[in-house]
Design an enzyme around this catalytic site. Structure first.
Site, PDB file in Angstrom:
ATOM      1  N   SER A 112       0.837  -1.206   0.000  1.00 34.70           N
ATOM      2  CA  SER A 112       0.000   0.000   0.000  1.00 34.70           C
ATOM      3  C   SER A 112       0.865   1.246   0.000  1.00 34.70           C
ATOM      4  O   SER A 112       0.597   2.190  -0.740  1.00 34.70           O
ATOM      5  CB  SER A 112      -0.868   0.059   1.255  1.00 34.70           C
ATOM      6  OG  SER A 112      -1.678  -1.060   1.347  1.00 34.70           O
ATOM      7  N   HIS A 133      -0.387  -1.706  -7.435  1.00 34.42           N
ATOM      8  CA  HIS A 133      -1.223  -1.379  -6.265  1.00 34.42           C
ATOM      9  C   HIS A 133      -2.698  -1.531  -6.607  1.00 34.42           C
ATOM     10  O   HIS A 133      -3.272  -0.718  -7.328  1.00 34.42           O
ATOM     11  CB  HIS A 133      -0.911   0.051  -5.786  1.00 34.42           C
ATOM     12  CG  HIS A 133      -1.721   0.448  -4.599  1.00 34.42           C
ATOM     13  ND1 HIS A 133      -2.479   1.581  -4.552  1.00 34.42           N
ATOM     14  CD2 HIS A 133      -1.920  -0.178  -3.410  1.00 34.42           C
ATOM     15  CE1 HIS A 133      -3.094   1.650  -3.389  1.00 34.42           C
ATOM     16  NE2 HIS A 133      -2.766   0.602  -2.683  1.00 34.42           N
ATOM     17  N   GLU A 145      -2.635   0.538  -9.876  1.00 35.30           N
ATOM     18  CA  GLU A 145      -1.522   1.451 -10.181  1.00 35.30           C
ATOM     19  C   GLU A 145      -0.270   0.613 -10.457  1.00 35.30           C
ATOM     20  O   GLU A 145       0.097  -0.235  -9.643  1.00 35.30           O
ATOM     21  CB  GLU A 145      -1.308   2.404  -9.010  1.00 35.30           C
ATOM     22  CG  GLU A 145      -2.474   3.373  -8.863  1.00 35.30           C
ATOM     23  CD  GLU A 145      -2.428   4.157  -7.558  1.00 35.30           C
ATOM     24  OE1 GLU A 145      -2.074   5.338  -7.614  1.00 35.30           O
ATOM     25  OE2 GLU A 145      -2.750   3.585  -6.513  1.00 35.30           O
ATOM     26  N   ASN A 184      -3.661   7.290  -3.535  1.00 34.83           N
ATOM     27  CA  ASN A 184      -3.656   7.611  -2.101  1.00 34.83           C
ATOM     28  C   ASN A 184      -3.175   9.028  -1.822  1.00 34.83           C
ATOM     29  O   ASN A 184      -3.548   9.618  -0.801  1.00 34.83           O
ATOM     30  CB  ASN A 184      -2.834   6.583  -1.317  1.00 34.83           C
ATOM     31  CG  ASN A 184      -3.718   5.435  -0.859  1.00 34.83           C
ATOM     32  OD1 ASN A 184      -4.889   5.648  -0.523  1.00 34.83           O
ATOM     33  ND2 ASN A 184      -3.187   4.235  -0.865  1.00 34.83           N
TER      34      ASN A 184
HETATM   35  N1  NAD Z   1      -6.379  -4.284   2.529  1.00 34.56           N
HETATM   36  C1  NAD Z   1      -6.335  -3.332   1.607  1.00 34.56           C
HETATM   37  O1  NAD Z   1      -7.277  -2.541   1.413  1.00 34.56           O
HETATM   38  C2  NAD Z   1      -5.110  -3.186   0.732  1.00 34.56           C
HETATM   39  C3  NAD Z   1      -5.190  -2.438  -0.444  1.00 34.56           C
HETATM   40  C4  NAD Z   1      -4.072  -2.349  -1.270  1.00 34.56           C
HETATM   41  C5  NAD Z   1      -2.891  -2.981  -0.904  1.00 34.56           C
HETATM   42  N2  NAD Z   1      -2.824  -3.683   0.265  1.00 34.56           N
HETATM   43  C6  NAD Z   1      -1.555  -4.351   0.607  1.00 34.56           C
HETATM   44  O2  NAD Z   1      -1.639  -5.716   0.226  1.00 34.56           O
HETATM   45  C7  NAD Z   1      -0.843  -6.506   1.105  1.00 34.56           C
HETATM   46  C8  NAD Z   1      -1.710  -7.572   1.759  1.00 34.56           C
HETATM   47  O3  NAD Z   1      -2.746  -6.922   2.471  1.00 34.56           O
HETATM   48  P1  NAD Z   1      -4.069  -7.709   2.938  1.00 34.56           P
HETATM   49  O4  NAD Z   1      -5.044  -6.674   3.310  1.00 34.56           O
HETATM   50  O5  NAD Z   1      -4.437  -8.766   1.933  1.00 34.56           O
HETATM   51  O6  NAD Z   1      -3.513  -8.420   4.277  1.00 34.56           O
HETATM   52  P2  NAD Z   1      -3.981  -9.794   4.931  1.00 34.56           P
HETATM   53  O7  NAD Z   1      -3.466  -9.757   6.325  1.00 34.56           O
HETATM   54  O8  NAD Z   1      -5.426 -10.044   4.697  1.00 34.56           O
HETATM   55  O9  NAD Z   1      -3.164 -10.884   4.098  1.00 34.56           O
HETATM   56  C9  NAD Z   1      -1.783 -11.039   4.175  1.00 34.56           C
HETATM   57  C10 NAD Z   1      -1.488 -12.526   4.081  1.00 34.56           C
HETATM   58  O10 NAD Z   1      -0.074 -12.698   3.948  1.00 34.56           O
HETATM   59  C11 NAD Z   1       0.241 -13.911   4.618  1.00 34.56           C
HETATM   60  N3  NAD Z   1       1.669 -13.975   4.868  1.00 34.56           N
HETATM   61  C12 NAD Z   1       2.391 -13.330   5.821  1.00 34.56           C
HETATM   62  N4  NAD Z   1       3.697 -13.660   5.694  1.00 34.56           N
HETATM   63  C13 NAD Z   1       3.791 -14.518   4.643  1.00 34.56           C
HETATM   64  C14 NAD Z   1       4.867 -15.186   4.002  1.00 34.56           C
HETATM   65  N5  NAD Z   1       6.126 -15.084   4.461  1.00 34.56           N
HETATM   66  N6  NAD Z   1       4.592 -15.982   2.946  1.00 34.56           N
HETATM   67  C15 NAD Z   1       3.342 -16.126   2.491  1.00 34.56           C
HETATM   68  N7  NAD Z   1       2.280 -15.512   3.054  1.00 34.56           N
HETATM   69  C16 NAD Z   1       2.509 -14.711   4.110  1.00 34.56           C
HETATM   70  C17 NAD Z   1      -0.623 -13.879   5.877  1.00 34.56           C
HETATM   71  O11 NAD Z   1      -0.755 -15.144   6.451  1.00 34.56           O
HETATM   72  C18 NAD Z   1      -1.933 -13.324   5.315  1.00 34.56           C
HETATM   73  O12 NAD Z   1      -2.822 -14.357   4.916  1.00 34.56           O
HETATM   74  C19 NAD Z   1      -0.211  -5.527   2.096  1.00 34.56           C
HETATM   75  O13 NAD Z   1       1.058  -5.150   1.634  1.00 34.56           O
HETATM   76  C20 NAD Z   1      -1.183  -4.370   2.073  1.00 34.56           C
HETATM   77  O14 NAD Z   1      -0.595  -3.167   2.482  1.00 34.56           O
HETATM   78  C21 NAD Z   1      -3.907  -3.822   1.067  1.00 34.56           C
END
Ligand code: NAD
Length: 300
Positions: A112, A133, A145, A184
């Protein structure tokens, strides 16, 4: 676009949705997660989403859950990482991934806010690395993005833009790796002023939201800010800016009002109060409203 072998690392909120979009576009997708329960849930979550959206449920058969990282990425043309927002974790993962993929496999992070440059700086072949993104939920919000770093090659950008476009997304090329990318930066410029209006007693939080939703918010999906500026005239825009710009909040740090909310544990939905109070029922109603709205815009 030719079908590709895509690997998704992280099967959480974003990862399972990204896998869904690529599988629906006909690509073969492998997905992994460090937490077995998250990986186990991925295909059933995708199937449920597809059913709910009235999409082809058989697409889930193209998603292969895989417990082992090396198995997940070995044959990949494209790897997208969506693990927790943690720089050392992402750096370590990409170093490991690079050891097991072809030299031309494209590597993308869905961070993010972490600079893509910081995540990818240790790679041996940084020209094949970039940011993508997505926005939540990935299968309903069109924008992705596509972030270029100082090392990313033009073919890497072009291929990734095409991949997302062919999957029905709206990719936007971010030509410099700046904090907040494009979306953002715009969103939080608005939030800064929204918070400032409340902080300075000009209106309450509910009024800020009502003003946005009942005015320019209505036009935003069909009229961007610069289209709007051209529509009213750049001369009128300049006249407005001459008066309004000196009055708008331009502090380069988070608002003290926001900092106090956090210090007071007024964390929003999760604590029942943030800028406003939220009952469980009000939270559920708002979430449902947002999803219904996004679904209604699916075909626009
Ligand atoms: N939630 C949002 O609105 C959003 C929007 C855009 C980008 N993001 C970004 O996307 C990424 C994921 O966010 P999310 O909301 O899906 O989080 P989430 O917590 O739902 O999912 C993250 C997953 O990664 C897994 N994980 C952690 N370490 C790991 C590893 N070493 N190997 C494999 N899997 C691993 C976790 O078990 C979890 O299931 C982050 O970088 C976040 O900033 C999130």
């Amino acid at each position: 676009m030719a079908k590709a072998r895509i690997s998704v690392i992280g099967a959480g909120l974003m990862g399972h949705g990204i896998a869904q979009v690529f599988a629906l576009a006909g690509h073969e997708v492998s997905i992994t997660d460090a937490v077995p329960q998250s990986l186990d849930a991925a295909t059933s979550r995708i199937a449920a989403n597809l059913r709910d959206l009235g999409e082809d449920e058989s697409a889930v058969a193209r998603v292969r859950p895989c417990a082992d990282l090396v198995d997940t990425v070995r044959d990949a043309d494209y790897v997208v990482e969506a693990v927790s927002e943690d720089l050392p974790l992402k750096q370590k993962l990409f170093a490991e991934i690079e050891r097991h993929v072809r030299s031309d496999t494209i590597l993308a992070s869905n961070t993010s806010v972490i600079p893509i440059t910081a995540i990818m700086q240790g790679l041996a072949k940084r020209e094949r690395a970039l940011g993508t993104h997505w926005w939540n939920p990935p299968f309903l919000v069109p924008l992705v993005e596509v972030i270029e770093t100082q090392w990313t090659s033009a073919p890497t950008i072009a291929w990734t833009m095409k991949l997302h476009e062919a999957a029905g997304k709206k990719p936007a090329h971010v030509k410099k790796d700046v904090p907040g990318f494009i979306g953002n930066r715009l969103q939080h410029a608005l939030w800064r002023e929204a918070i400032s209006l409340v902080e300075h007693g000009i209106c309450d939080a509910e009024t800020v939201d009502s003003v946005v939703k009942a005015s320019f918010g209505r036009r935003l999906t069909v009229l961007g800010p610069l289209e709007n500026a051209d529509m009213v005239g750049t001369d009128l825009t300049l006249a407005i800016h001459n008066i309004v710009m000196p009055a708008i909040d331009s502090r380069p740090e988070p608002s003290p009002y926001l900092q106090k909310l956090v210090a007071d544990k007024k964390l929003g939905f999760k604590s029942g109060e943030g800028f406003r109070k939220w009952s469980a029922e009000e939270q559920a109603t708002l979430r449902t409203k947002v999803m219904r709205h996004l679904k209604s815009m699916q075909d626009l």
